[in-house]
Design a protein around this motif. Structure first.
Motif, PDB file in Angstrom:
ATOM      1  N   VAL A 132       0.841  -1.201   0.000  1.00  0.00           N
ATOM      2  CA  VAL A 132       0.000   0.000   0.000  1.00  0.00           C
ATOM      3  C   VAL A 132       0.881   1.258   0.000  1.00  0.00           C
ATOM      4  O   VAL A 132       0.577   2.253  -0.654  1.00  0.00           O
ATOM      5  CB  VAL A 132      -0.972  -0.030   1.204  1.00  0.00           C
ATOM      6  CG1 VAL A 132      -1.688   1.295   1.370  1.00  0.00           C
ATOM      7  CG2 VAL A 132      -1.995  -1.151   1.010  1.00  0.00           C
ATOM      8  N   GLN A 133       1.991   1.167   0.723  1.00  0.00           N
ATOM      9  CA  GLN A 133       2.943   2.284   0.745  1.00  0.00           C
ATOM     10  C   GLN A 133       3.462   2.558  -0.680  1.00  0.00           C
ATOM     11  O   GLN A 133       3.550   3.701  -1.112  1.00  0.00           O
ATOM     12  CB  GLN A 133       4.102   1.904   1.675  1.00  0.00           C
ATOM     13  CG  GLN A 133       4.976   3.054   2.115  1.00  0.00           C
ATOM     14  CD  GLN A 133       6.081   2.570   3.057  1.00  0.00           C
ATOM     15  OE1 GLN A 133       6.422   1.379   3.090  1.00  0.00           O
ATOM     16  NE2 GLN A 133       6.625   3.483   3.817  1.00  0.00           N
ATOM     17  N   TYR A 134       3.766   1.463  -1.399  1.00  0.00           N
ATOM     18  CA  TYR A 134       4.252   1.642  -2.772  1.00  0.00           C
ATOM     19  C   TYR A 134       3.142   2.177  -3.677  1.00  0.00           C
ATOM     20  O   TYR A 134       3.398   2.989  -4.572  1.00  0.00           O
ATOM     21  CB  TYR A 134       4.842   0.342  -3.352  1.00  0.00           C
ATOM     22  CG  TYR A 134       5.484   0.613  -4.686  1.00  0.00           C
ATOM     23  CD1 TYR A 134       6.770   1.149  -4.761  1.00  0.00           C
ATOM     24  CD2 TYR A 134       4.777   0.437  -5.866  1.00  0.00           C
ATOM     25  CE1 TYR A 134       7.337   1.484  -5.979  1.00  0.00           C
ATOM     26  CE2 TYR A 134       5.330   0.769  -7.088  1.00  0.00           C
ATOM     27  CZ  TYR A 134       6.612   1.293  -7.140  1.00  0.00           C
ATOM     28  OH  TYR A 134       7.171   1.648  -8.353  1.00  0.00           O
ATOM     29  N   ALA A 135       1.905   1.748  -3.421  1.00  0.00           N
ATOM     30  CA  ALA A 135       0.778   2.267  -4.211  1.00  0.00           C
ATOM     31  C   ALA A 135       0.714   3.784  -4.057  1.00  0.00           C
ATOM     32  O   ALA A 135       0.576   4.521  -5.033  1.00  0.00           O
ATOM     33  CB  ALA A 135      -0.525   1.618  -3.762  1.00  0.00           C
ATOM     34  N   GLY A 136       0.841   4.240  -2.804  1.00  0.00           N
ATOM     35  CA  GLY A 136       0.804   5.679  -2.543  1.00  0.00           C
ATOM     36  C   GLY A 136       1.961   6.415  -3.189  1.00  0.00           C
ATOM     37  O   GLY A 136       1.811   7.526  -3.687  1.00  0.00           O
ATOM     38  N   ALA A 137       3.132   5.774  -3.204  1.00  0.00           N
ATOM     39  CA  ALA A 137       4.323   6.417  -3.763  1.00  0.00           C
ATOM     40  C   ALA A 137       4.277   6.446  -5.290  1.00  0.00           C
ATOM     41  O   ALA A 137       4.751   7.388  -5.916  1.00  0.00           O
ATOM     42  CB  ALA A 137       5.581   5.684  -3.287  1.00  0.00           C
ATOM     43  N   SER A 138       3.718   5.394  -5.881  1.00  0.00           N
ATOM     44  CA  SER A 138       3.764   5.278  -7.343  1.00  0.00           C
ATOM     45  C   SER A 138       2.512   5.809  -8.022  1.00  0.00           C
ATOM     46  O   SER A 138       2.531   6.137  -9.205  1.00  0.00           O
ATOM     47  CB  SER A 138       3.931   3.815  -7.742  1.00  0.00           C
ATOM     48  OG  SER A 138       2.762   3.080  -7.399  1.00  0.00           O
ATOM     49  N   GLY A 139       1.408   5.851  -7.267  1.00  0.00           N
ATOM     50  CA  GLY A 139       0.146   6.261  -7.876  1.00  0.00           C
ATOM     51  C   GLY A 139      -0.626   5.103  -8.480  1.00  0.00           C
ATOM     52  O   GLY A 139      -1.694   5.300  -9.058  1.00  0.00           O
ATOM     53  N   ASP A 140      -0.093   3.874  -8.368  1.00  0.00           N
ATOM     54  CA  ASP A 140      -0.786   2.704  -8.918  1.00  0.00           C
ATOM     55  C   ASP A 140      -1.643   2.069  -7.819  1.00  0.00           C
ATOM     56  O   ASP A 140      -1.139   1.298  -7.005  1.00  0.00           O
ATOM     57  CB  ASP A 140       0.227   1.699  -9.471  1.00  0.00           C
ATOM     58  CG  ASP A 140      -0.458   0.488 -10.108  1.00  0.00           C
ATOM     59  OD1 ASP A 140      -1.690   0.340  -9.938  1.00  0.00           O
ATOM     60  OD2 ASP A 140       0.238  -0.296 -10.759  1.00  0.00           O
ATOM     61  N   PHE A 141      -2.925   2.429  -7.826  1.00  0.00           N
ATOM     62  CA  PHE A 141      -3.861   1.940  -6.806  1.00  0.00           C
ATOM     63  C   PHE A 141      -4.740   0.818  -7.337  1.00  0.00           C
ATOM     64  O   PHE A 141      -5.846   0.616  -6.847  1.00  0.00           O
ATOM     65  CB  PHE A 141      -4.736   3.098  -6.309  1.00  0.00           C
ATOM     66  CG  PHE A 141      -3.977   4.128  -5.526  1.00  0.00           C
ATOM     67  CD1 PHE A 141      -3.733   3.946  -4.174  1.00  0.00           C
ATOM     68  CD2 PHE A 141      -3.490   5.267  -6.144  1.00  0.00           C
ATOM     69  CE1 PHE A 141      -3.031   4.892  -3.445  1.00  0.00           C
ATOM     70  CE2 PHE A 141      -2.777   6.223  -5.428  1.00  0.00           C
ATOM     71  CZ  PHE A 141      -2.549   6.033  -4.070  1.00  0.00           C
TER      72      PHE A 141
END
Lengths: 141, 131
Positions: free
Chosen positions: A25-34
């Protein structure tokens, strides 16, 4: 880092001791890929998956550290991978970099590296290659 | 900083070249992305056949270093499309998305190629799914 590696030289590194849902989820927030495949467990299950899975780009970012910690980010010229299996929460990821070729042109060397990232079952989740440029110039003699 | 935290990179600093895959997060600078929960760009591509859309490959070519403070302009276009038979039946549809990033001086800093694969509905096993 201006020491030339030798063909066949290997470096291996645990690039993630345990993938967690929080990190995904942290990476989703960082990358914008939700995408729900990465962020919504019920949706991921409904799509036939055991749970949410990590982003391929997260695995690629983690895997890159073997090369960048060896040669430095600024040396990198190409980096390409295939994502061969999903990465799940709980996976421990190990990346192995192997020197495939060293081509010397004057005081510059272009080093080809193959990369493999596996989980603890030994399953290949990513493979690819990178090229780095090393200017060994005055330091070689 | 959020990216560095998520993937275990050192905190960004002006002297340090950005991590190799950082520029793939450029969608974050699209003001319309995820507004009302709607993604834009490659993330907005919905599978047409009822399967899943997955990331199969990613390639970067680094021409110049990117530093904190650089302003990048991204152009993207679709490249090749091809199909392949799935081991589990059905057809895998591959699509290429090619991006070019230029800095504030107009110089190309990174070229990237993303390959997306659309799996056939419910036929592909987890075993052959990429991430």
């Amino acid at each position: 880092m201006n020491v030339l590696p030798e063909v066949g030289q290997v470096r291996s590194m645990v690039v993630c001791a345990e993938v967690t849902r929080t990190q995904i989820v942290q990476y989703a927030g960082a990358s914008g890929d939700f995408s729900p495949l990465h962020t919504d467990e019920p949706a991921a299950r409904a799509a036939g998956n055991a749970s949410i899975m990590a982003h391929g780009m997260m695995t690629m970012a983690l895997s890159s550290r073997v090369v960048t910690s060896w040669f430095g980010i600024e040396s990198l010229r190409t980096f390409g991978v295939r994502f061969t299996a999903p990465v799940w929460p709980g996976d421990r990821l190990t990346t192995t970099a192997t020197i495939a070729a060293v081509d010397i042109h004057g005081s510059c060397a272009r080093v080809q590296i193959t990369l493999k990232t596996t989980n603890d079952d030994g399953r290949l989740v990513l493979h690819g290659d990178a090229a780095v440029a090393i200017d060994f110039g005055s330091k070689q003699k | 900083m959020a990216f560095a935290r998520a993937v275990g990179e050192p905190m960004p600093s002006p002297e340090r070249v950005v991590p190799p895959t950082f520029t793939a997060t450029s969608i974050q600078h699209d003001p319309e992305h995820m507004r009302g929960m709607c993604p834009t760009g490659a993330l907005a591509v919905a599978p047409v056949g009822g399967g899943e859309l997955l990331h199969a490959e990613q390639h970067f070519e680094y021409l110049l270093p990117v530093h904190l403070g650089d302003v990048l302009d991204v152009t993207e276009e679709y490249g090749r499309r091809w199909t392949k038979n799935s081991k589990r039946g059905g057809e895998l549809l591959f699509t290429e998305l090619v991006k070019e990033l230029r800095n504030q001086h107009g110089a190309v800093v990174v070229r990237s190629r993303m390959v997306l694969v659309e799996t056939p509905p419910t036929s592909a096993s987890v075993d052959e799914r990429p991430a």
